[in-house]
Design a protein around this motif. Structure first.
Motif, mmCIF file in Angstrom:
data_model
loop_
_atom_site.group_PDB
_atom_site.id
_atom_site.type_symbol
_atom_site.label_atom_id
_atom_site.label_comp_id
_atom_site.label_asym_id
_atom_site.label_seq_id
_atom_site.Cartn_x
_atom_site.Cartn_y
_atom_site.Cartn_z
ATOM 1 N N MET A 1 60.199 57.741 95.826
ATOM 2 C CA MET A 1 60.000 56.306 95.907
ATOM 3 C C MET A 1 61.234 55.620 95.327
ATOM 4 O O MET A 1 61.698 55.980 94.258
ATOM 5 C CB MET A 1 58.735 55.930 95.123
ATOM 6 N N THR A 2 61.734 54.654 96.042
ATOM 7 C CA THR A 2 62.907 53.931 95.570
ATOM 8 C C THR A 2 62.487 52.820 94.607
ATOM 9 O O THR A 2 61.312 52.410 94.601
ATOM 10 C CB THR A 2 63.660 53.287 96.752
ATOM 11 N N PRO A 3 63.432 52.305 93.818
ATOM 12 C CA PRO A 3 63.110 51.174 92.947
ATOM 13 C C PRO A 3 62.567 49.973 93.739
ATOM 14 O O PRO A 3 61.627 49.306 93.300
ATOM 15 C CB PRO A 3 64.451 50.838 92.288
ATOM 16 N N GLU A 4 63.117 49.732 94.906
ATOM 17 C CA GLU A 4 62.666 48.613 95.739
ATOM 18 C C GLU A 4 61.228 48.821 96.203
ATOM 19 O O GLU A 4 60.421 47.883 96.228
ATOM 20 C CB GLU A 4 63.595 48.444 96.951
ATOM 21 N N GLU A 5 60.893 50.051 96.592
ATOM 22 C CA GLU A 5 59.517 50.354 97.021
ATOM 23 C C GLU A 5 58.542 50.208 95.864
ATOM 24 O O GLU A 5 57.436 49.692 96.035
ATOM 25 C CB GLU A 5 59.447 51.771 97.596
ATOM 26 N N PHE A 6 58.962 50.665 94.688
ATOM 27 C CA PHE A 6 58.106 50.549 93.509
ATOM 28 C C PHE A 6 57.813 49.075 93.209
ATOM 29 O O PHE A 6 56.665 48.688 92.993
ATOM 30 C CB PHE A 6 58.769 51.225 92.301
ATOM 31 N N LYS A 7 58.850 48.248 93.236
ATOM 32 C CA LYS A 7 58.669 46.822 92.964
ATOM 33 C C LYS A 7 57.799 46.176 94.038
ATOM 34 O O LYS A 7 56.938 45.336 93.741
ATOM 35 C CB LYS A 7 60.015 46.110 92.876
ATOM 36 N N ALA A 8 58.002 46.565 95.287
ATOM 37 C CA ALA A 8 57.192 46.016 96.379
ATOM 38 C C ALA A 8 55.717 46.356 96.187
ATOM 39 O O ALA A 8 54.847 45.510 96.425
ATOM 40 C CB ALA A 8 57.698 46.535 97.726
ATOM 41 N N LEU A 9 55.413 47.580 95.750
ATOM 42 C CA LEU A 9 54.025 47.949 95.475
ATOM 43 C C LEU A 9 53.438 47.056 94.398
ATOM 44 O O LEU A 9 52.327 46.545 94.526
ATOM 45 C CB LEU A 9 53.929 49.412 95.023
ATOM 46 N N ARG A 10 54.196 46.870 93.313
ATOM 47 C CA ARG A 10 53.711 46.057 92.198
ATOM 48 C C ARG A 10 53.451 44.621 92.650
ATOM 49 O O ARG A 10 52.384 44.060 92.373
ATOM 50 C CB ARG A 10 54.706 46.067 91.038
ATOM 51 N N THR A 11 54.391 44.050 93.362
ATOM 52 C CA THR A 11 54.226 42.655 93.770
ATOM 53 C C THR A 11 53.142 42.495 94.834
ATOM 54 O O THR A 11 52.422 41.502 94.838
ATOM 55 C CB THR A 11 55.567 42.050 94.253
ATOM 56 N N THR A 12 52.988 43.493 95.703
ATOM 57 C CA THR A 12 51.917 43.464 96.698
ATOM 58 C C THR A 12 50.556 43.443 96.025
ATOM 59 O O THR A 12 49.638 42.773 96.489
ATOM 60 C CB THR A 12 52.016 44.683 97.644
ATOM 61 N N MET A 13 50.444 44.155 94.896
ATOM 62 C CA MET A 13 49.189 44.180 94.151
ATOM 63 C C MET A 13 49.005 42.929 93.294
ATOM 64 O O MET A 13 47.963 42.738 92.686
ATOM 65 C CB MET A 13 49.112 45.432 93.273
ATOM 66 N N GLY A 14 50.035 42.084 93.242
ATOM 67 C CA GLY A 14 49.936 40.856 92.467
ATOM 68 C C GLY A 14 49.969 41.074 90.967
ATOM 69 O O GLY A 14 49.405 40.291 90.206
ATOM 70 N N LEU A 15 50.645 42.146 90.530
ATOM 71 C CA LEU A 15 50.698 42.471 89.109
ATOM 72 C C LEU A 15 52.037 42.082 88.504
ATOM 73 O O LEU A 15 53.084 42.236 89.142
ATOM 74 C CB LEU A 15 50.493 43.975 88.897
ATOM 75 N N SER A 16 51.990 41.605 87.272
ATOM 76 C CA SER A 16 53.225 41.407 86.514
ATOM 77 C C SER A 16 53.717 42.780 86.065
ATOM 78 O O SER A 16 52.983 43.779 86.172
ATOM 79 C CB SER A 16 52.948 40.533 85.283
ATOM 80 N N GLN A 17 54.920 42.841 85.536
ATOM 81 C CA GLN A 17 55.410 44.118 85.013
ATOM 82 C C GLN A 17 54.510 44.612 83.884
ATOM 83 O O GLN A 17 54.209 45.799 83.802
ATOM 84 C CB GLN A 17 56.857 43.986 84.531
ATOM 85 N N SER A 18 54.053 43.707 83.027
ATOM 86 C CA SER A 18 53.175 44.096 81.916
ATOM 87 C C SER A 18 51.840 44.630 82.425
ATOM 88 O O SER A 18 51.331 45.637 81.921
ATOM 89 C CB SER A 18 52.935 42.913 80.976
ATOM 90 N N GLN A 19 51.266 43.966 83.425
ATOM 91 C CA GLN A 19 49.997 44.422 83.986
ATOM 92 C C GLN A 19 50.154 45.776 84.675
ATOM 93 O O GLN A 19 49.285 46.653 84.549
ATOM 94 C CB GLN A 19 49.458 43.393 84.980
#
Length: 105
Positions: A1-19
């Motif tokens: 998984m690339t850093p971009e894919e990881f961030k896309a997963l997080r933002t798709t789930m509507g989570l902050s970095q802390s969440q």
């Protein structure tokens, strides 16, 4: 998984970095590093551990730990599933289908 894919997963789930960090059992700094692909302190490359990658995908699919354990158990047993087990597999498959339909392409 690339850093971009990881961030896309997080933002798709509507989570902050802390969440996301709390949900995945890692620090917020680790989430930040995974998304950058390198450590802020010394710029060394960071690889996203497979366990974190899988946890993020499981979370995206709306599954919980019981669902995952059940699917692993069903996959590793050799016998035919009981009617109740087969129904549970179908229920989990429905959860995955619903989660996938909610996600943007």
């Amino acid at each position: 998984m690339t850093p971009e894919e990881f961030k896309a997963l997080r933002t798709t789930m509507g989570l902050s970095q802390s969440q996301a960090a709390e949900a995945l059992g890692v620090s917020r700094g680790s989430v930040e590093n995974y998304e950058r692909g390198k450590r802020r302190e010394d710029e060394r490359a960071v690889e996203i551990p497979k366990t974190v990658e899988l946890a993020a995908i499981v979370r995206l699919l709306g599954l919980n730990q019981k669902d995952v354990r059940f699917l692993v158990e069903m996959h590793t047993t050799r016998g035919l599933p009981t009617q109740a087990e087969a129904e549970r597999v179908r229920e989990i498959e429905r959860k995955i289908s619903i989660a996938l339909m909610k996600k943007p392409a």
